[in-house]
Motif scaffolding. Structure first.
Motif: not given
Length: 537
Positions: A42-59
């Motif tokens: 993702s071009g290392r460009s995504i804010p923490a709250w979005i990556t945090g939710l994705a981190f949980l959602s992928a699980n």
């Protein structure tokens, strides 16, 4: 098999709108994918709250939603250990201690870190093992989902598998990791909106927590109270097995080294965002039991025969509650929430497989000096191949009813030894390349030998077997790595800068307010975790 109920036109419209939205995200984000880093990270460009939710959602995939509700019905609140001691400490450790190594070294995958810290051989072992395990587990997501649609609304097994596989193929193939992450955030809210009414309606109809507990076997509402003696709890394991096997080896092995979750942190816009990703996710992770374990308890209270009759396996806990509580329209939302959970789990597997295949196998051993555009195209083809293999493994899973437990067991076998390799590599500079390689090999081999040579009766339950095998596989990895490292040549200190604790510059956040600093946030999470364990002791 008769469907539990018939979906109305409104339900189908809700499901169709969800498919259209998800594919639309892929088309919109396609224009943003120009380089390999855009597609894979993702071009290392995504804010923490979005990556945090994705981190949980992928699980929050198929195994999680279906499997943990089933476990809640079978074991009660003991299942919550998988979320609290079995996840939170490891997620905090990843954020505070391990993310600086992953992010600052600019690695594109977990196997690539192993190449920098150890050698090419260690990377190859991890890359191949991870690629195989990932495609197999994404097939299980498809299988679970097809089963649900067959049971709930009478769709054929093949129709369910093909529709979902094609949708995942389109949005991941077009938009890469960015598309997967943005859809995972939407899926996170969808899963909560679609499934939260079940615990709320169920608890209300049973007369609250105390009313529900009155209908359940004794001890089903406690976490630690019955762990003093393994024969006194349904999981058949004592507190030491839970702490060492689950709380330490299995959870740290998964949350700190599994590329499916680490990939989401690498997409963050800077190091602080990357560190906060698993810490933000930990706040939400602590309340996921409301969504998956409480419904399991409700199902057992309402259907006392669940798990004890041929037509009512524990796996039907969630579908039975959706059938009982949801009217038309709501049913569409509930089905869409389950669909979202299965697809986010599968997309997580496919994006991780694609990156490891392209960078750690194809670029490393097949074609080293191609253009960036070539690797993006290879990544897109890998998505296609990954989805096709997933469809194949979904049918494989359908033929073996116990394949889910079996796969989770195998998954833990690879992650437990890998955690030993990482722990020594990151925190002991004396660890040598060949020490790491042979330690990892011996750990994986020992896990397989214990699984196939020790009779099932050795352990009081399958979970006890998993916890103890993981512990011993980790222990053997560490012992062999240390032993061989004492007799083999280590890498020069200059080559380990940024890869080993003590040879890396620690990030300094002293100028930031407390609510933006990873250390403070992790401390708050830990205090809440201790409070929850005491409350449900």
């Amino acid at each position: 098999m008769h469907a539990l109920f018939h979906a109305s036109a409104v339900d189908y419209i809700i499901i169709a709108l969800y498919f259209v939205f998800v594919i639309g995200v892929g088309f919109v984000l396609r224009s943003r994918v120009r380089t390999g880093e855009d597609f894979f990270l993702s071009g290392r460009s995504i804010p923490a709250w979005i990556t945090g939710l994705a981190f949980l959602s992928a699980n929050l995939g198929a195994l999680e939603i279906m499997g943990m509700t089933a476990s809640g019905a079978e074991y009660g609140m003991l299942t919550t250990h998988f979320y609290w001691i079995g996840a939170i400490p490891a997620m905090l450790f990843l954020g505070i201690y391990m993310m600086p190594f992953y992010y600052v070294s600019k690695v594109r995958s977990v196997p690539e870190y192993l190449k920098l810290r150890y050698n090419e051989a260690t990377r190859a072992v991890n890359a191949i093992a991870f690629a195989v395990m990932t495609v197999l587990t994404s097939g299980i997501s498809l299988y679970s989902m097809a089963l649900i649609f067959q049971i709930l609304i009478g769709w054929s097994f093949t129709t369910s598998i093909l529709i979902s596989a094609v949708v995942v193929l389109v949005y991941v193939g077009l938009g890469g990791l960015t598309s997967s992450i943005f859809n995972e955030v939407v899926q996170f809210f969808l899963i909560w909106a679609g499934l939260l009414p079940i615990p709320l309606i169920g608890m209300h109809s049973l007369g609250g927590w105390n009313g529900m507990m009155a209908r359940l076997p004794q001890g089903f509402g406690h976490l630690w109270q019955n762990l003093g003696n393994p024969s006194h709890n349904p999981m058949g394991i004592g507190w030491l097995g839970v702490v060492l096997g689950l709380g330490f080896v299995l959870s740290f092995g998964y949350w700190t080294t599994d590329f499916l979750v680490v990939q989401r942190t690498l997409a963050a816009k800077d190091l602080r965002a990357a560190q906060n990703t698993p810490i933000y996710a930990a706040f939400f992770k602590m309340i996921v039991p409301i969504l998956v374990i409480i419904p399991g308890l409700i199902a057992l209270a309402i259907y006392p025969k669940i798990g004890h009759s041929p037509n009512m396996s524990y796996n039907l806990a969630l579908p039975l509650l959706i059938a009982k509580y949801y009217p038309p329209g709501m049913l569409g939302l509930g089905l869409t929430a389950m669909l979202a959970s299965f697809m986010s789990g599968m997309a997580g597997n496919v994006t991780a497989f694609t990156t490891v295949w392209t960078y750690d196998i194809y670029q490393a051993y097949i074609r080293k000096d191609a253009s960036d555009r070539h690797y993006v195209n290879m990544g897109r083809w890998a998505v296609v191949v990954g989805v096709i293999i997933s469809i194949g493994t979904a049918y494989f899973a359908a033929g073996f009813p116990s394949v889910m437990d079996y796969m989770q067991t195998l998954f833990s076998f690879f992650n437990a030894p890998l955690f030993g390799t990482f722990l020594l590599g990151m925190f002991w500079k004396r660890t040598t390349p060949w020490g790491g390689f042979w330690g990892l090999i011996c750990g994986i081999v020992s896990a397989f030998l214990m699984y196939f040579l020790l009779p099932a009766s050795t352990f009081t339950s399958p979970d006890a077997g998993n916890f103890w095998r993981a512990w011993w596989a980790w222990f053997i990895t560490v012992a062999v790595t240390v032993l061989i490292s004492l007799f083999t040549k280590r890498r020069p200190v200059e080559e380990l800068q940024g890869l080993v604790y003590g040879l890396s510059k620690r990030p300094d956040y002293s100028g930031y307010p407390w609510y933006k600093r990873p250390g403070y946030l992790a401390g708050i999470v830990f205090v809440i975790l201790v409070g929850l364990n005491i409350a449900f002791w």
